[in-house]
Design an enzyme around this catalytic site. Structure first.
Site, PDB file in Angstrom:
ATOM      1  N   GLN A   1       0.609   1.873  10.948  1.00 24.56           N
ATOM      2  CA  GLN A   1       0.176   0.482  11.017  1.00 24.56           C
ATOM      3  C   GLN A   1       1.328  -0.496  10.786  1.00 24.56           C
ATOM      4  O   GLN A   1       2.121  -0.323   9.866  1.00 24.56           O
ATOM      5  CB  GLN A   1      -0.917   0.185   9.992  1.00 24.56           C
ATOM      6  CG  GLN A   1      -1.481  -1.225  10.159  1.00 24.56           C
ATOM      7  CD  GLN A   1      -2.493  -1.610   9.118  1.00 24.56           C
ATOM      8  OE1 GLN A   1      -2.135  -1.926   7.999  1.00 24.56           O
ATOM      9  NE2 GLN A   1      -3.774  -1.583   9.492  1.00 24.56           N
TER      10      GLN A   1
ATOM     11  N   CYS B   1      -5.361  -8.025   7.037  1.00 22.38           N
ATOM     12  CA  CYS B   1      -4.879  -8.321   5.688  1.00 22.38           C
ATOM     13  C   CYS B   1      -5.210  -9.759   5.320  1.00 22.38           C
ATOM     14  O   CYS B   1      -4.780 -10.697   6.011  1.00 22.38           O
ATOM     15  CB  CYS B   1      -3.378  -8.084   5.582  1.00 22.38           C
ATOM     16  SG  CYS B   1      -2.725  -8.401   3.917  1.00 22.38           S
TER      17      CYS B   1
END
Length: 424
Positions: free
Chosen positions: A150, A179
């Site tokens: 990622q 996030c």
């Protein structure tokens, strides 16, 4: 199981990566948190440099040929499912966690039922520029598959440069669009790119058009379902071969305060043609089964619960989630046993001590509440060693107050659609 560090890969390995960045530039202040601080012992690898170099020297690039990128939307959808099935259609996955889903922890979770795992979120610009960052933050091995790598990013070309470096060593290159932390706001990535959908689309399109390995994305939901569905469909059309949905909005950061919206995940699954993963509210195997049944998702991700209990996917649960009065009994396994296993994996696969310290605190949290003086001793250690940590665990066991893990056999039964809920 030879260790793979990215920095020394491909023919004339170190020369290759240094040619991409002959003299790595210092990162801006906003990115400082992503870089190791040499003066801090916790930033050192939990092994000698000689051991790390010897392990890295065993690296070889995978021999399997990679398919050419697809040329049409229909072919991409077909290949998305073909790739997913070729990986064994994994259903139980370690979610990406900054500094916490590193190789030794991934391998520990795989021992206890995890079918696949994500790396920690990697900063694409620093990854493409800084050899030390690459070597410290991304390691893998032959057994560490299926693997999602990622990245966070806000520049399509920089993201592609970073992704090209890892694509031979993973099964998906994943883009973090989920996030919600302040550092993501400052760096303009993660869930804060939900305010710039054209950029989101271009990040996915550029990777999908230029990588051989499939592109996956991890997202959060919008407050309005129709916006979430439009977002997910845009990602699929842009070239995402898999979508992982965290069923909370960008503002719902506290997983204990805000329940994940499984209905929204189900709506995304019903709307898309590529595999969809569910993230949120996974505390034990009953949650796994209930989530799969409710959402129809192709797999689940767990993050915070795995940090406390890496054996979750093998049907073990902490005292907090023990069902009183049923067959759920002391399994004979406890978190101290898991810490010992984790430390041995760290000796085999060195990572920065800060990661080791964090996992020890998370896994032994219940024990430290019984014996806070031992936790204080750990906090006072400026420089950790494996010998000291093993002695600390032994001391906890001698002090008593054992906190066992519990196992409910019914949680290991097959899911409603006949796929085994655990491979332990």
């Amino acid at each position: 199981m030879p260790l793979r560090r990215l920095a020394p890969h491909l023919p004339s390995p170190r020369r290759f990566l240094r040619s991409l960045n002959p003299s790595p530039a210092m990162s801006p202040a906003a990115d400082a948190a992503h870089l190791a601080t040499a003066a801090d012992p916790d930033e050192d690898l939990c092994s000698s440099a000689a051991e790390s170099a010897a392990a890295a020297a065993e690296e070889v690039a995978p021999a399997r040929p990679l398919p050419r990128p697809p040329v049409s939307a229909e072919e991409r959808i077909e290949r998305a499912w073909s790739h997913w099935r070729r990986l064994g259609a994994p259903r139980l996955m370690v979610a990406p966690m900054v500094d916490n889903s590193e190789l030794p922890f991934r391998m520990l979770c795989r021992r206890y039922g995890a079918d696949a795992a994500y790396t920690p979120m990697l900063h694409s610009r620093i990854f493409s520029e800084n050899e030390k960052y690459r070597s410290m933050e991304f390691t893998t091995c032959k057994e560490d598959r299926p693997l999602f790598v990622q990245f966070c990013a806000n520049d399509p070309d920089i993201l592609l440069q970073a992704a090209k470096m890892v694509e031979p060593y993973c099964d998906y290159v994943d883009i973090n669009f989920g996030c919600p932390q302040r550092i993501a706001r400052r760096g303009n990535y993660g869930a804060f790119l939900m305010d710039n959908l054209p950029l989101v689309k271009s990040l996915v399109q550029n990777l999908s058009a230029n990588l051989h390995v499939p592109v996956s994305v991890k997202i959060r939901i919008f407050p309005r379902l129709e916006d979430t569905l439009a977002y997910a469909k845009m990602l699929e059309e842009a070239g995402a071969s898999l979508v992982a949905v965290h069923g909370r909005t960008r503002d719902e950061k506290d997983g204990k305060k805000f329940r994940a919206d499984w209905d929204a995940i189900k709506a995304v699954k019903d709307a898309l043609r590529v595999p969809v993963l569910a993230n949120g509210n996974i505390r034990h195997m009953e949650d796994v089964n209930n989530c799969l049944e409710h959402t129809g998702a192709d797999g689940v991700l767990s993050a915070e619960t795995l940090l406390e209990n890496p054996a979750l996917f093998a049907g073990f649960r902490t005292k907090e989630w023990k069902d009183d009065g049923d067959e759920n009994g002391d399994s004979g396994l406890d978190q101290a046993d898991l810490v010992i296993e984790y430390l041995k994996l760290c000796e085999q696969y060195p990572v920065p001590w800060r990661m080791v310290r964090s996992h020890v605190h998370k896994m032994l949290g219940d024990w430290f509440r019984v014996h806070p003086e031992v936790r204080e001793e750990l906090n006072k250690q400026n420089k950790l060693t494996f010998e000291w940590l093993h002695d600390m665990v032994l001391r906890l066991k001698e002090l008593g107050g054992r906190v066992p893990l519990y196992r409910k056999e019914s949680a290991l039964q097959t899911t409603a659609n006949g796929v085994a809920a655990s491979n332990a």
